[in-house]
Design a protein around this motif. Structure first.
Motif, PDB file in Angstrom:
ATOM      1  N   ALA A 134      26.690  31.637  23.455  1.00  0.00           N
ATOM      2  CA  ALA A 134      28.031  32.199  23.650  1.00  0.00           C
ATOM      3  C   ALA A 134      28.003  33.351  24.651  1.00  0.00           C
ATOM      4  O   ALA A 134      28.886  33.457  25.518  1.00  0.00           O
ATOM      5  CB  ALA A 134      28.604  32.672  22.309  1.00  0.00           C
ATOM      6  N   THR A 149      34.384  23.143  18.668  1.00  0.00           N
ATOM      7  CA  THR A 149      34.122  22.970  17.236  1.00  0.00           C
ATOM      8  C   THR A 149      34.728  21.687  16.675  1.00  0.00           C
ATOM      9  O   THR A 149      34.323  21.224  15.615  1.00  0.00           O
ATOM     10  CB  THR A 149      34.664  24.180  16.458  1.00  0.00           C
ATOM     11  OG1 THR A 149      36.046  24.390  16.807  1.00  0.00           O
ATOM     12  CG2 THR A 149      33.872  25.434  16.812  1.00  0.00           C
ATOM     13  N   SER A 185      23.737  30.210  18.578  1.00  0.00           N
ATOM     14  CA  SER A 185      25.179  30.387  18.807  1.00  0.00           C
ATOM     15  C   SER A 185      25.504  31.660  19.586  1.00  0.00           C
ATOM     16  O   SER A 185      26.149  31.590  20.642  1.00  0.00           O
ATOM     17  CB  SER A 185      25.938  30.366  17.478  1.00  0.00           C
ATOM     18  OG  SER A 185      26.069  29.043  17.001  1.00  0.00           O
ATOM     19  N   THR A 229      33.002  31.629  13.142  1.00  0.00           N
ATOM     20  CA  THR A 229      33.977  31.769  14.225  1.00  0.00           C
ATOM     21  C   THR A 229      33.855  33.136  14.886  1.00  0.00           C
ATOM     22  O   THR A 229      33.873  33.253  16.119  1.00  0.00           O
ATOM     23  CB  THR A 229      35.409  31.584  13.679  1.00  0.00           C
ATOM     24  OG1 THR A 229      35.508  30.318  13.034  1.00  0.00           O
ATOM     25  CG2 THR A 229      36.433  31.666  14.796  1.00  0.00           C
ATOM     26  N   GLY A 249      32.663  26.519  22.046  1.00  0.00           N
ATOM     27  CA  GLY A 249      34.035  26.501  21.555  1.00  0.00           C
ATOM     28  C   GLY A 249      34.528  25.114  21.206  1.00  0.00           C
ATOM     29  O   GLY A 249      35.703  24.936  20.852  1.00  0.00           O
ATOM     30  N   GLY A 295      27.500  38.299  16.096  1.00  0.00           N
ATOM     31  CA  GLY A 295      28.091  38.222  17.428  1.00  0.00           C
ATOM     32  C   GLY A 295      27.613  39.337  18.323  1.00  0.00           C
ATOM     33  O   GLY A 295      27.451  39.162  19.533  1.00  0.00           O
ATOM     34  N   ASP A 318      29.159  24.301  19.027  1.00  0.00           N
ATOM     35  CA  ASP A 318      30.130  25.304  18.580  1.00  0.00           C
ATOM     36  C   ASP A 318      30.171  26.510  19.510  1.00  0.00           C
ATOM     37  O   ASP A 318      31.229  27.113  19.711  1.00  0.00           O
ATOM     38  CB  ASP A 318      29.794  25.768  17.155  1.00  0.00           C
ATOM     39  CG  ASP A 318      30.082  24.686  16.124  1.00  0.00           C
ATOM     40  OD1 ASP A 318      30.704  23.667  16.475  1.00  0.00           O
ATOM     41  OD2 ASP A 318      29.684  24.866  14.947  1.00  0.00           O
ATOM     42  N   ALA A 319      29.026  26.878  20.078  1.00  0.00           N
ATOM     43  CA  ALA A 319      28.974  28.039  20.966  1.00  0.00           C
ATOM     44  C   ALA A 319      29.827  27.844  22.214  1.00  0.00           C
ATOM     45  O   ALA A 319      30.282  28.811  22.822  1.00  0.00           O
ATOM     46  CB  ALA A 319      27.528  28.348  21.362  1.00  0.00           C
ATOM     47  N   ILE A 327      30.978  33.446  17.322  1.00  0.00           N
ATOM     48  CA  ILE A 327      31.228  32.793  18.611  1.00  0.00           C
ATOM     49  C   ILE A 327      32.139  33.640  19.492  1.00  0.00           C
ATOM     50  O   ILE A 327      31.814  33.938  20.642  1.00  0.00           O
ATOM     51  CB  ILE A 327      31.831  31.389  18.391  1.00  0.00           C
ATOM     52  CG1 ILE A 327      30.814  30.476  17.700  1.00  0.00           C
ATOM     53  CG2 ILE A 327      32.268  30.783  19.727  1.00  0.00           C
ATOM     54  CD1 ILE A 327      31.400  29.179  17.184  1.00  0.00           C
ATOM     55  N   CYS A 337      25.017  24.126  16.634  1.00  0.00           N
ATOM     56  CA  CYS A 337      25.183  25.512  17.080  1.00  0.00           C
ATOM     57  C   CYS A 337      25.493  25.574  18.570  1.00  0.00           C
ATOM     58  O   CYS A 337      26.305  26.388  19.019  1.00  0.00           O
ATOM     59  CB  CYS A 337      23.927  26.329  16.768  1.00  0.00           C
ATOM     60  SG  CYS A 337      23.701  26.686  15.012  1.00  0.00           S
TER      61      CYS A 337
END
Length: 455
Positions: A76, A160, A72, A297, A158, A383, A155-156, A300, A152
């Motif tokens: 990202a 989701t 992730s 969140t 965005g 992050g 979601d990375a 990300i 992953c």
């Protein structure tokens, strides 16, 4: 993902990413929740067996999923730095790695399952359920890991809501499978708690199939051509993923496994006590999905901002997430306090189990507050790709402070089983304080470095 300039825009993007993640995490944990609730309806021994099996399965699986979560922040930051051309190869190597880890864990599980269960002082029926629950759920271990790796990646970017869509389709099937295999429907025998493992395995396979199809045909994923021009396994790429993933995985393992260790230590108590402990942990863990979702969140959005070298924006997101976790943990504590009796009755009909569960839920109020602060901070640090120190902080807080203090309280005071839960509170609180200190130091250092470069 996109750049935000105002506080309102940040809140909007934060919620756009958070809400689907939250629904996804609650739904994923819903599988374990329904496994426990429906197994409890099959009998106290089935509930206790699933409790013991879960205490072994959950920390291992969550630890491995934590390793795969390295994808992730990596993806990202690639997207934030506009390096999309590197994404397909990275994801493919992640898939190879997840399959390899799945094979290794399956072999180790086959070797050690009997020695581990024989070491514990369990009633024969409880041990039988625990063993075959683990064997059943283990047949879905590889698809589970690959699905989480692909998730992953999704979601990375965005996206989701896609993960939410997959799990919302899978969860109802899991409930149906539980009903069929636990209670013996459609002409099948009643497997009891073992049926919960069969149901979960089938659900993992379905979730994997859906995720592969979506990534292959749906925008924006299909532009990366993840399943075309397949690259060969690269140990060098695996090491790059593992350098970030292993500390994340072990940090999660240390936190999750302390709950499992407590369950194993409590095997000396009655079946009713084990069942009540598992019921309370199960519901408290459902509430934990909220701060965990905030953490994911934050990983990300902060990874995206750091990739674009927007240090100040990343800091704003960090404190937004931590404050959200604090307020939500207060709300969750109120739920546990007000609705302790209805919650306890979800899991059992035996009056003694219900009463014991209510006592455990009272302690859960306090340790979930520490989780509400600590989990978002972990997401912030991931992050930033700052994962090594958090690994050591987790080890010390949970295993050197939390578990020993719980053991002492359980064995040298009249608290007995509840002493372990007070130890959990102590360990989680220590972890939250240490993590906040590390985050503050890191943010200060990055800002100072940026100011030096600009001057």
């Amino acid at each position: 993902m996109y750049q935000t300039k105002t506080k309102r825009e940040k809140i909007k993007l934060f919620l756009i990413i958070l809400i689907p993640i939250l629904i996804t995490q609650v739904s994923m944990y819903g599988m374990t929740l329904f496994d426990t609730i429906m197994s409890g309806r099959a009998g106290a021994a089935d509930l206790a067996g699933v409790a013991i099996g879960s205490s072994i399965w959950v920390p291992v699986s969550m630890g491995i999923v934590g390793i795969l979560m390295a994808l992730s922040p990596i993806v990202a930051q690639m997207v934030g730095a506009k390096q999309d051309q590197d994404v397909p190869y990275t994801v493919q190597q992640g898939i190879w790695l997840s399959i390899t880890i799945g094979v290794i864990v399956s072999i180790l599980g086959f070797i050690f399952i009997d020695p581990i269960l024989s070491f514990m002082d369990l009633e024969p029926r409880v041990q039988h359920v625990a063993k075959y629950y683990l064997i059943s759920i283990g047949t879905g271990i590889i698809p589970m890991f690959v699905y989480n790796l692909i998730r992953c990646y999704i979601d990375a970017l965005g996206q989701t809501r896609i993960s939410m869509f997959i799990i919302l389709l899978s969860l109802p099937l899991n409930i149906v499978f539980n009903y069929v295999f636990i209670f013996g429907k459609l002409g099948l025998p009643a497997f009891g708690g073992i049926g919960a493992g069969i149901a979960s395995s089938l659900t993992y396979w379905i979730a994997l199939g859906l995720s592969v199809w979506i990534v292959h045909v749906v925008r924006p994923f299909r532009k990366h051509h993840i399943f075309r021009s397949w690259s060969k396994p690269s140990f060098k790429s695996w090491i790059s993923l593992l350098k970030i993933g292993v500390p994340i995985g072990f940090s999660i393992f240390f936190e999750v496994s302390i709950f499992s260790a407590v369950t194993l230590f409590m095997s000396v108590y009655s079946t009713y006590t084990i069942a009540a402990h598992q019921a309370a942990i199960n519901f408290a863990s459902l509430l934990y999905m909220i701060p965990l979702s905030i953490a994911m969140t934050l990983t990300i959005v902060i990874g995206f901002e750091i990739g674009a070298k927007r240090i100040s924006d990343a800091k704003h997101y960090a404190y937004m997430g931590i404050l959200s976790g604090m307020f939500i943990s207060i709300f969750a504590g109120a739920i546990l306090y007000i609705f302790d009796d209805p919650v306890a009755r979800l899991y059992a009909t035996n009056p003694e189990v219900i009463e014991l569960t209510k006592h455990f839920l009272f302690y859960a109020i306090f340790f979930q507050f520490a989780d509400g602060i600590g989990a978002p901070i972990q997401g912030v640090l991931r992050g930033y790709k700052d994962v090594n120190i958090t690994f050591w902080m987790s080890l010390v807080s949970y295993w050197i402070i939390g578990l020993p203090s719980g053991w002492l309280l359980a064995n040298y005071t009249n608290m007995e089983a509840y002493g372990y839960w007070l130890g959990l509170i102590i360990g989680l609180a220590a972890g939250a304080i240490a993590l906040f200190t590390r985050m503050y130091y890191l943010q200060h250092s990055l800002q100072k470095k940026l100011d030096t470069q600009q001057s």
